[in-house]
Structures are given as C-alpha cells and as structure tokens.
Design an enzyme around this catalytic site. Structure first.
Site, PDB file in Angstrom:
ATOM      1  N   HIS A 182       0.846  -1.153  -0.063  1.00  0.00           N
ATOM      2  CA  HIS A 182       0.029   0.012   0.008  1.00  0.00           C
ATOM      3  C   HIS A 182       0.888   1.206  -0.142  1.00  0.00           C
ATOM      4  CE1 HIS A 182      -3.561  -2.233   1.900  1.00  0.00           C
ATOM      5  NE2 HIS A 182      -3.591  -2.215   0.562  1.00  0.00           N
ATOM      6  N   ARG A 287      -7.696   4.113 -12.993  1.00  0.00           N
ATOM      7  CA  ARG A 287      -7.713   2.698 -12.619  1.00  0.00           C
ATOM      8  C   ARG A 287      -8.596   2.618 -11.464  1.00  0.00           C
ATOM      9  NH1 ARG A 287      -1.911   3.604 -13.363  1.00  0.00           N
ATOM     10  NH2 ARG A 287      -1.082   2.024 -14.716  1.00  0.00           N
ATOM     11  N   ARG A 323     -11.594   2.683 -16.532  1.00  0.00           N
ATOM     12  CA  ARG A 323     -11.277   1.205 -16.926  1.00  0.00           C
ATOM     13  C   ARG A 323     -11.819   0.339 -15.938  1.00  0.00           C
ATOM     14  NH1 ARG A 323      -5.196  -0.914 -16.702  1.00  0.00           N
ATOM     15  NH2 ARG A 323      -5.539  -0.394 -14.321  1.00  0.00           N
ATOM     16  N   GLU A 420      -3.022  -5.230 -23.829  1.00  0.00           N
ATOM     17  CA  GLU A 420      -1.622  -5.384 -22.826  1.00  0.00           C
ATOM     18  C   GLU A 420      -1.361  -6.968 -22.820  1.00  0.00           C
ATOM     19  OE1 GLU A 420      -2.867  -4.166 -18.884  1.00  0.00           O
ATOM     20  OE2 GLU A 420      -4.825  -4.646 -19.369  1.00  0.00           O
ATOM     21  N   ASN A 442       2.858  -1.654 -19.663  1.00  0.00           N
ATOM     22  CA  ASN A 442       3.592  -2.518 -18.485  1.00  0.00           C
ATOM     23  C   ASN A 442       3.206  -3.758 -18.555  1.00  0.00           C
ATOM     24  OD1 ASN A 442       3.833   0.145 -17.475  1.00  0.00           O
ATOM     25  ND2 ASN A 442       2.014   0.255 -16.213  1.00  0.00           N
ATOM     26  N   ASP A 443       2.179  -4.006 -18.789  1.00  0.00           N
ATOM     27  CA  ASP A 443       1.725  -5.652 -18.837  1.00  0.00           C
ATOM     28  C   ASP A 443       2.336  -6.271 -20.137  1.00  0.00           C
ATOM     29  OD1 ASP A 443       0.634  -6.740 -16.496  1.00  0.00           O
ATOM     30  OD2 ASP A 443      -1.000  -5.340 -16.797  1.00  0.00           O
ATOM     31  N   ARG A 453       6.258  -8.152 -13.691  1.00  0.00           N
ATOM     32  CA  ARG A 453       6.672  -6.556 -13.270  1.00  0.00           C
ATOM     33  C   ARG A 453       7.090  -6.274 -11.802  1.00  0.00           C
ATOM     34  NH1 ARG A 453       0.842  -4.127 -14.900  1.00  0.00           N
ATOM     35  NH2 ARG A 453       1.421  -2.307 -13.989  1.00  0.00           N
ATOM     36  N   CYS A 490      -1.207   3.791 -22.693  1.00  0.00           N
ATOM     37  CA  CYS A 490      -1.316   4.381 -21.140  1.00  0.00           C
ATOM     38  C   CYS A 490      -0.487   3.740 -20.010  1.00  0.00           C
ATOM     39  CB  CYS A 490      -2.834   4.411 -20.851  1.00  0.00           C
ATOM     40  SG  CYS A 490      -3.367   2.792 -20.707  1.00  0.00           S
TER      41      CYS A 490
HETATM   42  C1  PEP Z   1      -0.481  -1.449 -18.033  1.00  0.00           C
HETATM   43  O1  PEP Z   1      -0.512  -2.658 -17.937  1.00  0.00           O
HETATM   44  O2  PEP Z   1       0.507  -1.015 -19.175  1.00  0.00           O
HETATM   45  C2  PEP Z   1      -1.478  -0.514 -17.864  1.00  0.00           C
HETATM   46  C3  PEP Z   1      -1.709   0.909 -18.044  1.00  0.00           C
HETATM   47  O3  PEP Z   1      -2.119  -1.192 -16.702  1.00  0.00           O
HETATM   48  P1  PEP Z   1      -1.807  -1.357 -15.229  1.00  0.00           P
HETATM   49  O4  PEP Z   1      -0.298  -0.802 -15.117  1.00  0.00           O
HETATM   50  O5  PEP Z   1      -2.747  -0.714 -14.350  1.00  0.00           O
HETATM   51  O6  PEP Z   1      -1.798  -2.781 -15.225  1.00  0.00           O
HETATM   52 MG    MG Z   2      -2.022  -3.525 -16.980  1.00  0.00          MG
END
Ligand code: PEP
Ligand code: MG
EC number: 2.7.3.9
Length: 538
Positions: A182, A287, A323, A420, A442-443, A453, A490
C-alpha cells in the site's frame, strides 16, 4: 568528511529526494510483568478503543483511497480474534503489552512468510496496528518524523505515511519493502520518491542521503558533484514550483509540427489536485481498482456512481476513460476468497469480471448512470479474446435495458480495450468491435519478456522490453489504422522521456501518463520529429 557510499535498491516511486536521514527505531515497549489479570485486560481493551478512535479521526480527514487503508486497520482492530489472542496470553500470566506484542508478532510472521507479495505487504498494516495499540498502552502517540527528512527503516506504516506532511519534500528508503505494498502505491500517487530493498545499512550521526526513486539508487554523503547531477536530471521529471505556475500549453507539438495529445492517468481522486485542466486532453486511464479497497465498495453501485460522476464533472467536456476493475495479479483483491486471483496468468481483469459477472454488472450500472455527466469512455483490462469484449458489451446492453425499464437516466458509452496481452496486439484485426485501443505497455512488457513486473530478480529483463514492444506496436498500429480505430498508450512508457522517440516513431500521437510526468514529456516531444528522429537546430 564522511565518504560517499552508493547502494542499489528498487525504485518504486520516481523523483529525487535529498535530506537528513530519519532512521526509524522499532517501537520499544514497556513489558511490565502482570500484577492483576483483569486490570491488564482492561488496559488492553482501553488501548484498542483509543487506537480505533484515533484511526477513525485520521480516516475522516484523509482522501477516500487513503481512508480505505485506515478502514482496513479499523476492521482488524474490531475483529475480536486479535484481542482474544492477546487476552489468552494475559490469562497465562503475561502483562498487557507483552501479551499484545507476542500475539501480534505471531500473526505478523504468518503474513511475512507468505509467498504472495500482496499478503506479505499486509504485514506492514499489522505492524502499524501493533505499534499504535502499544503506543496507546504506554501513553505515547505514534511518532511522526521531521518534515523534509528521508525516512529510512525496515518498513513504513500506511498510517504514518498518511499522517506525515510531505509538502516540505523528503522521501522513503526501505531495507525491505514491496513494490506491491500500500505504501508504495500511496508514494506513487503522492509523488513521494521511494526506494525499497536496499538491505540494512549502518548510519552514523547526522547523515545526509540522496535517493532516486526512478533508478533505485541511494547515495549516502553525496558529493556536491553527485548532487548537482542528480538534481539536474531526475528533477526534470518533476514539476518545479516555477513550472507549475506557468500555464501549460494546450496543444503539444513535435518539432516538425505534429499535434500530440497528452492525457493523464489517475489512481486516486487526490491525483487531480493541482492538475492544470487546460493543459491536458482528458483522463486517459482511471484505474478503478485503486478507488475500492473492500468488497463492500465493489458492491456499492451508488458509491461508484458518485466517484465516477465527480471525475466526469471535473473533466467537463474533456474525455474520461474509466477502466473496469483490473482486479487480480498484482492488484489488491478486497476479498478473503482470493482463489486463483493472485496469478498474473490466471483470472485477472476482464477474465475475473466475466467469471464473477455480479461484480461487473454493478460497475456497469454505475458507469451507465454516470455517463450522462460527461464524455465517458469505458475500457476493458486484460482482454485476450474478442468474445470477452462481446460478452461485456452484452452485459452493458442488458443493464441499460434494466435501467431503462426503471426509468433511470443513463447512456451507453463508447467501449474500448486495453491492449496489454501480446496475443491481442498480434490479433488486433479481430477486435473491430472495439471503439478504441489503449496500449498497456506495463503488462505487454511482462508478458513479452516472461518477467513479472513486480519481481526485483528479473527487473533487468523487464526493463529491456522496449525493442520488442516497439516491433509489436508497429504491427498493431498498422492494423488499427486499417480499422480506423483511435489508439493511445497508457502504460508507464508514455511517461518516460526516453521512450518518447520510439513511441512517436511507431506512429503514436496520444499518450496518457501520470500528471507528475507531463512537464518532462512535453519538453521531450518538442525536441523530436513525428517520425521519432531528433530535430536538428536550424
Ligand atoms: C499497463 O499494463 O500498461 C497498464 C496501464 O495497466 P496497469 O499498469 O494498471 O496494469
Ligand atoms: Mg495492465
């Protein structure tokens, strides 16, 4: 003068901080031996009540997301099981403080030994509770630390983090810690630089420390040159007071004049504080999973509607992409029944929502109702198959029909998908039904490199995903262009100046990033041409 000393940890919240160290000392307790069991029991129960009252007062003056963390602690204290564990020890002869600490330490060990990062991260909450009640027993309040200092310790509790005044700067360095905790999330949302996993190090006297929450680098006794370097580069990622006062340009253009849209990513309503509304294209990613931290929140359609409405009204005529809950994987699952939800490759995002459609239907109704208050777009996380999009759209239509029947004002918003999962990016032509695509780098990075990650051991592999992502993007963007479907990005790459040339070169023109990264990204875009090449000064 003490020698400069460099340590490498994992950066979990970007930005640079420099200041005097505040070394956290673990709470010392007065472990009195017992004189009278019923008196000790009364001391324990009294301290628990005092702590609950203090947490409630803190929650009342905290923003919604932060208050939710405090609610979790309050719920734990209200759970009779914990107090009974301690009371049992009083029954076997311990004093109140010793009984409380021993009972809680056993409980904390259970969390710390878990293989699951999210469960381990909960240990910090329980340590926080332990220290708070202990402090109430001994008449001491949980000690804050001087503003502007860098907190250094094994861990920092969410309530201490929330109670601290970060306006004077400072940062956090943790010997252990977890990027999924957190506190890491709170630090990112509040732009407090943070590094974890440095291992224990010795600090003598009044040591000064420099930390870079981006690279994870920590420097003790930094030299003047080191400070100058650090304050020149990473600080450009942060909005300085001067830059903050300057109006943001509404149109961002590359050096050769291509128009670029910059939207913001929002995890918490407090992220909107200080954002220059005129300088952004809209909200590219809200998010929602971080706005809800209990099963009760997820089941509360009116609460969700209230939050979405507030964000849409803030944005006015600018688009807001909300989202659907991306629960599971590294995200918190506010339920005791975690099932298969904690796997990155299991039930996550839209998979989980379709497996538990009652959760999806509540969120769908809240979104349908809020759509009349602004320019809402709804985005599905972790989509892999076109059927997932079709089933979700069907649920939105069914809920719309029900609302219609009850004469509830609503609107069906455009519905798009996060790209993603590599299979989705490769097969984008099968997603012609989506109203828009947003690339979640990111994913994509973790699934392309098979490197989680949140796993520090493979962080080096994860961070080298960019070339593979650029190749995949080039392929997918061609398909999106054929479909004439709008695209954006994003993931964190959109906020990383080093990735901007590559993303421009792939043809991306819409980026959504954390508000704190806007200044650096704007200035980077202005130095490159639309094809990603560096502009040459004439
Ligand atoms: C991503 O995966 O790039 C993304 C924006 O979603 P999150 O980081 O919330 O998984
Ligand atoms: Mg993601």
């Amino acid at each position: 003068m003490a020698e400069m000393f460099r340590l490498q940890g994992q950066g979990t919240s970007p930005g640079t901080a420099f200041g005097q160290i505040h070394l956290a000392v673990e709470t010392e307790a007065m472990f009195s031996s017992q004189t009278n069991p019923s008196a000790e029991r009364a001391i324990l129960l009294d301290a628990v009540q005092v702590s609950i009252a203090a947490l409630r007062a803190l929650a009342a003056r905290s923003p919604a997301e932060s208050a939710a963390f405090l609610e979790f602690q309050i719920e734990m204290l209200l759970d009779p099981e914990i107090t009974e564990m301690a009371a049992g020890r009083i029954g076997s002869g311990d004093g109140a403080a010793l009984a409380w600490v021993t009972a809680l330490d056993d409980y904390i060990a259970g969390f710390e030994q878990s293989d699951n990062d999210d469960v381990r991260a909960r240990a910090a909450d329980v340590i926080d509770i332990k220290n708070r009640v202990l402090a109430a027993m001994t008449g001491k309040s949980v000690a804050d630390f001087p503003a502007g200092t860098v907190f250094v310790g094994k861990d920092i509790s969410p309530s201490l983090f929330l109670a601290h005044d970060w306006s004077a700067g400072g940062g956090v360095v943790l010997f252990k810690g977890s990027a999924a905790s957190h506190v890491s999330m709170l630090a990112r949302a509040k732009s407090v630089p943070m590094v974890i996993g440095t291992g224990t190090f010795n600090i003598a006297g009044k040591t000064q420390l420099l930390l870079d929450g981006g690279s994870g680098c920590v420097v003790l006794h930094p030299s003047d040159e080191e400070l100058r370097q650090a304050l020149l580069t990473p600080l450009s990622m942060r909005q300085s007071a001067d830059e903050g006062e300057r109006p943001c340009p509404t149109a961002v253009r590359t050096a050769d004049g291509a128009k670029i849209s910059l939207s913001i990513n929002v995890n918490d309503l407090s992220d909107l504080i200080g954002v220059d509304h005129a300088g952004i294209a809209g909200i590219g990613l809200l998010r929602t999973e971080f706005l809800m931290s209990s099963a009760a929140d997820i089941a509360n359609e009116d609460r969700q509607y209230g939050i979405y409405r507030q964000v849409l009204e803030w944005a006015g005529q600018k688009p807001v992409t909300i989202r659907l809950l991306d629960l599971g994987g590294d995200k918190p699952v506010p339920s005791a029944d975690k099932g298969d939800w904690t796997s990155f490759l299991g039930l996550r995002g839209i998979r989980l929502l379709l497996a538990r459609p009652e959760i999806l239907r509540i969120q769908a109704r809240a979104l349908l109702r809020s759509a009349i208050h602004g320019k809402l777009k709804v985005m599905l996380p972790m989509v892999t198959l076109p059927s997932e999009l079709e089933r979700t759209v069907t649920i939105f239509r069914e809920e719309s029909t029900l609302l219609e029947r009850c004469r509830v004002n609503h609107r069906i918003p455009p519905i798009g998908i996060m790209v993603e999962v590599p299979a989705t990016a490769l097969m984008l032509d099968t997603f012609g039904a989506a109203d828009f695509f947003s690339f979640g780098t990111n994913d994509l990075a973790q699934y392309l490199t098979a490197a989680a990650r949140d796993n520090a051991a493979v962080a080096d592999i994860y961070t080298h995903a960019a070339p593979a992502i650029f190749r995949l993007l080039a392929h997918s963007l061609q398909i999106a262009a054929n479909l004439e479907t709008p695209v954006s990005v994003c993931g964190d790459m959109a906020g990383d100046p080093e990735c901007i040339p590559g993303l421009l070169g792939c043809g991306l023109r819409h980026f959504s990033l954390a508000p704190v990264q806007l200044v650096a990204v704007r200035s980077q875009i202005a130095q490159f041409n639309a094809d990603g090449t560096m502009a040459v000064d004439k």
